[in-house]
Design a protein around this motif. Structure first.
Motif, short mmCIF file in Angstrom:
data_model
loop_
_atom_site.label_atom_id
_atom_site.label_comp_id
_atom_site.label_asym_id
_atom_site.label_seq_id
_atom_site.Cartn_x
_atom_site.Cartn_y
_atom_site.Cartn_z
N ILE A 174 -16.65 -9.83 -1.81
CA ILE A 174 -15.38 -10.44 -1.40
C ILE A 174 -14.20 -9.19 -0.83
N ILE A 175 -14.12 -9.35 0.46
CA ILE A 175 -13.46 -8.11 0.95
C ILE A 175 -12.11 -8.12 0.99
N ALA A 176 -11.35 -9.51 1.27
CA ALA A 176 -10.17 -9.67 1.07
C ALA A 176 -9.91 -10.92 0.40
N ALA A 177 -8.92 -11.41 -0.19
CA ALA A 177 -8.50 -12.70 -0.70
C ALA A 177 -7.05 -12.88 -0.91
N SER A 178 -6.63 -14.25 -0.80
CA SER A 178 -5.08 -14.47 -1.23
C SER A 178 -5.29 -15.72 -1.86
N TYR A 179 -4.35 -15.94 -2.60
CA TYR A 179 -3.92 -17.30 -3.24
C TYR A 179 -2.78 -17.71 -3.51
N THR A 180 -2.27 -18.74 -3.07
CA THR A 180 -0.82 -19.04 -3.07
C THR A 180 -0.65 -20.24 -4.03
N ASN A 181 -0.03 -19.86 -5.33
CA ASN A 181 0.24 -20.91 -6.35
C ASN A 181 1.47 -21.24 -6.43
N GLN A 182 1.77 -22.58 -6.21
CA GLN A 182 3.14 -22.89 -6.38
C GLN A 182 4.07 -22.12 -5.51
N GLY A 183 3.62 -21.54 -4.22
CA GLY A 183 4.51 -21.09 -3.39
C GLY A 183 4.72 -19.49 -3.43
N LYS A 184 4.08 -18.86 -4.39
CA LYS A 184 3.92 -17.73 -4.70
C LYS A 184 2.52 -17.09 -4.27
N THR A 185 2.61 -16.22 -3.33
CA THR A 185 1.29 -15.74 -2.77
C THR A 185 0.59 -14.20 -3.35
N PHE A 186 -0.48 -14.34 -3.92
CA PHE A 186 -1.07 -13.12 -4.41
C PHE A 186 -2.10 -12.61 -3.41
N THR A 187 -2.17 -11.31 -3.12
CA THR A 187 -3.22 -10.80 -2.29
C THR A 187 -4.00 -9.78 -3.05
N ALA A 188 -5.52 -9.72 -2.58
CA ALA A 188 -6.07 -8.52 -3.29
C ALA A 188 -7.23 -7.99 -2.17
N TYR A 189 -7.26 -6.80 -1.99
CA TYR A 189 -8.08 -5.99 -1.08
C TYR A 189 -9.13 -5.06 -1.88
N ARG A 190 -10.50 -5.18 -1.57
CA ARG A 190 -11.50 -4.48 -2.00
C ARG A 190 -11.28 -2.91 -1.36
N TYR A 191 -11.28 -1.86 -2.12
CA TYR A 191 -11.31 -0.54 -1.56
C TYR A 191 -11.94 0.53 -2.57
N GLN A 192 -12.66 1.07 -1.79
CA GLN A 192 -13.20 2.57 -2.76
C GLN A 192 -12.56 3.76 -2.50
N ASP A 193 -12.26 4.31 -3.69
CA ASP A 193 -11.16 5.37 -3.41
C ASP A 193 -12.18 6.70 -3.23
N SER A 194 -11.50 8.03 -3.11
CA SER A 194 -12.00 9.00 -3.09
C SER A 194 -12.94 9.71 -4.20
N GLN A 195 -13.15 8.97 -5.14
CA GLN A 195 -14.01 9.26 -6.44
C GLN A 195 -15.04 8.41 -6.15
N GLY A 196 -15.10 7.36 -5.30
CA GLY A 196 -16.30 6.68 -5.13
C GLY A 196 -16.42 5.23 -6.02
N ASP A 197 -15.08 4.98 -6.69
CA ASP A 197 -14.84 3.87 -7.67
C ASP A 197 -14.39 2.53 -6.74
N VAL A 198 -14.98 1.56 -6.91
CA VAL A 198 -14.32 0.52 -6.10
C VAL A 198 -13.58 -0.44 -7.20
N GLY A 199 -12.42 -0.97 -6.62
CA GLY A 199 -11.56 -1.94 -7.32
C GLY A 199 -10.80 -3.00 -6.23
N TYR A 200 -10.08 -3.71 -6.91
CA TYR A 200 -8.95 -4.56 -5.87
C TYR A 200 -7.99 -4.20 -6.30
N TYR A 201 -7.13 -3.91 -5.40
CA TYR A 201 -5.62 -3.73 -5.32
C TYR A 201 -4.85 -4.79 -4.31
N ASN A 202 -3.47 -5.02 -4.57
CA ASN A 202 -2.59 -5.62 -3.65
C ASN A 202 -2.12 -4.84 -2.55
N GLU A 203 -1.30 -5.46 -1.82
CA GLU A 203 -1.05 -4.55 -0.63
C GLU A 203 -0.12 -3.38 -0.83
#
Length: 435
Positions: A222-251
């Motif tokens: 998954i490269i990016a995703a968003s989920y809107t639950n009862q009007g509130k939207t959550f977003t997540a982006y896949r990102y590999q940091d300078s150390q090579g670690d991969v995680g998902y972060y909001n905006e």
């Protein structure tokens, strides 16, 4: 007179015969003339093929494939192909990767090739569409080689609207079960996909698809995703940091991974929420229900809610098969009525690791997971305690410029998908109102 005439004719005959002999070549002359007449200059000779006919390439011996069945082992598979345990021993012990051949799974393919005498000369372990290990007989015995293929990566997007359940919405959007569960894991620290989703919620994904030989093989990350639950939207982006670690972060660069999952099972329905005054369904007494029950079919995976160490794993009459996990100094999570335990006391576990499966052991009326959350020895509501937990980890300021740059394009694409969905839902709602 007659005598003179006879002598004249005889002279004429002898003269004619002599001239014919002179005109006729001798045997030697005939041979020489024949050679001269038949020999031609080299450039006038007809071309001659100086190469021998190319022999046909030897036909490769056929391969016999055996599909691994449930309960199979190498001896059984080799025997079905016509080979014995001696062949098994040679392939496994002589080749560098031979021990890996013992790790086989149902659905994989083992192929065999023999020579004219019936001797085994090659084996192929086709693990999947992308990886095959080949074992070949040589002068020094069997050697092995791993052959891998790289799939083509394409980017796709999907949109789903919740009408009955998240899983059905994901299927309708064309998502695989794996991708639906991956999305649930990405948002598992901020959304309880068992109890939170409501009709009308929307989800949007931008993800990779893997193709091989022009055909779709699987879904990728998954490269990016968003989920809107009862009007509130959550977003997540896949990102590999300078150390090579991969995680998902909001905006804002805040990690989507929280200390604990909101629901430690595949999303199903909650049969009983936190209730300190409830009547126990078996003992018929007012026993505090210090946790949450998740009704699910027997065998449903149960996850560790967070990183920690198993401090107890066993069986009791009331709890059935149970597991207790210590998380740091303050927190303990408990998992009761399991069908099977997958971890042992003292074992370290990580968040989302499968530690057991849902069951109905102990004092249980049906298959479900009973989940408890304790903070400093006191039972807390696992559906609300997350609000009091420490803040999630954020990217350091030194990473933010690169992070914003890397998500800029996909963020715009995600926003466009949400806008299109909102417009479509608004038009559908207006049409329903007119109807």
């Amino acid at each position: 007179m007659s005598a003179l005439l006879l002598l004249g004719c005889l002279a004429v005959f002898i003269g004619l015969s002599q001239r014919e002999e002179d005109a006729s070549p001798t045997a030697e002359a005939i041979d020489t003339a024949t050679v001269i007449a038949t020999e031609k200059p080299a450039e006038e000779q007809a071309p001659t093929d100086t190469f021998a006919p190319t022999p046909e390439a030897p036909v490769e011996a056929p391969w016999e494939e055996q599909v691994v069945r449930s309960g199979d082992n190498l001896s059984l598979i080799f025997k079905r192909a016509g080979y014995d345990n001696r062949d098994v021993h040679r392939v496994v012990t002589e080749s560098e990767d031979g021990k890996g051949l013992a790790r086989i799974y149902p659905g994989q393919v083992i192929a065999f090739q023999g020579d004219e005498s019936g001797q085994l000369v090659a084996v192929r372990h086709i693990k999947n569409d992308l990886e095959t290990v080949s074992y070949t007989l040589g002068e020094q015995g069997f050697t092995s080689q791993t052959l891998t293929r790289e799939p083509e990566v394409r980017v796709a997007d999907a949109t789903g609207v919740i009408t009955s359940s998240l899983f059905l919405a994901g299927q309708k959007a064309g998502l695989s079960h794996t991708t639906i569960m991956d999305m649930a894991n990405v948002f598992g620290g901020v959304i309880d996909f068992v109890g939170d989703p409501r009709k009308g919620d929307t989800m949007h994904l931008i993800f990779e698809e893997l193709y091989l030989d022009g055909e779709k093989l699987d879904d990728g990350d998954i490269i990016a995703a968003s989920y809107t639950n009862q009007g509130k939207t959550f977003t997540a982006y896949r990102y590999q940091d300078s150390q090579g670690d991969v995680g998902y972060y909001n905006e804002d660069g805040v990690s989507m991974r929280k200390a604990f999952l909101l629901a430690p099972v595949d999303f199903t329905r909650i049969s009983s929420n936190f209730n300190p005054r409830r009547i126990h369904p078996i003992y018929k007494t007012a026993r505090p229900h210090r946790g949450t029950d998740y009704a699910a079919p027997t065998g449903t995976p149960v996850y560790a809610a967070g990183d920690g160490r198993v401090i107890k794993a066993g069986y009791s009459r009331s709890n059935g098969n149970y597991i207790f996990i210590q998380h740091g100094e303050q927190f303990v999570t408990k998992y009761l009525h399991l069908h099977k335990r997958r971890v042992k006391q003292g074992q370290r576990v990580v968040q989302s690791q499968v530690i057991g499966t849902v069951g109905s052991t102990g004092a249980a009326t049906g298959p479900h997971l009973h989940y408890e959350f304790l903070m400093n020895g006191v039972h807390r509501n696992p559906r609300t305690i997350h609000k009091k937990l420490p803040k999630a980890k954020s990217l350091p300021e030194s990473e933010m410029a690169q992070f914003r740059q890397s998500i800029a394009a996909v963020s715009s694409q995600l926003a466009k998908l949400r806008e299109e969905t909102d417009t479509r839902l608004a038009m559908t709602g207006a049409a329903d109102d007119r109807g």
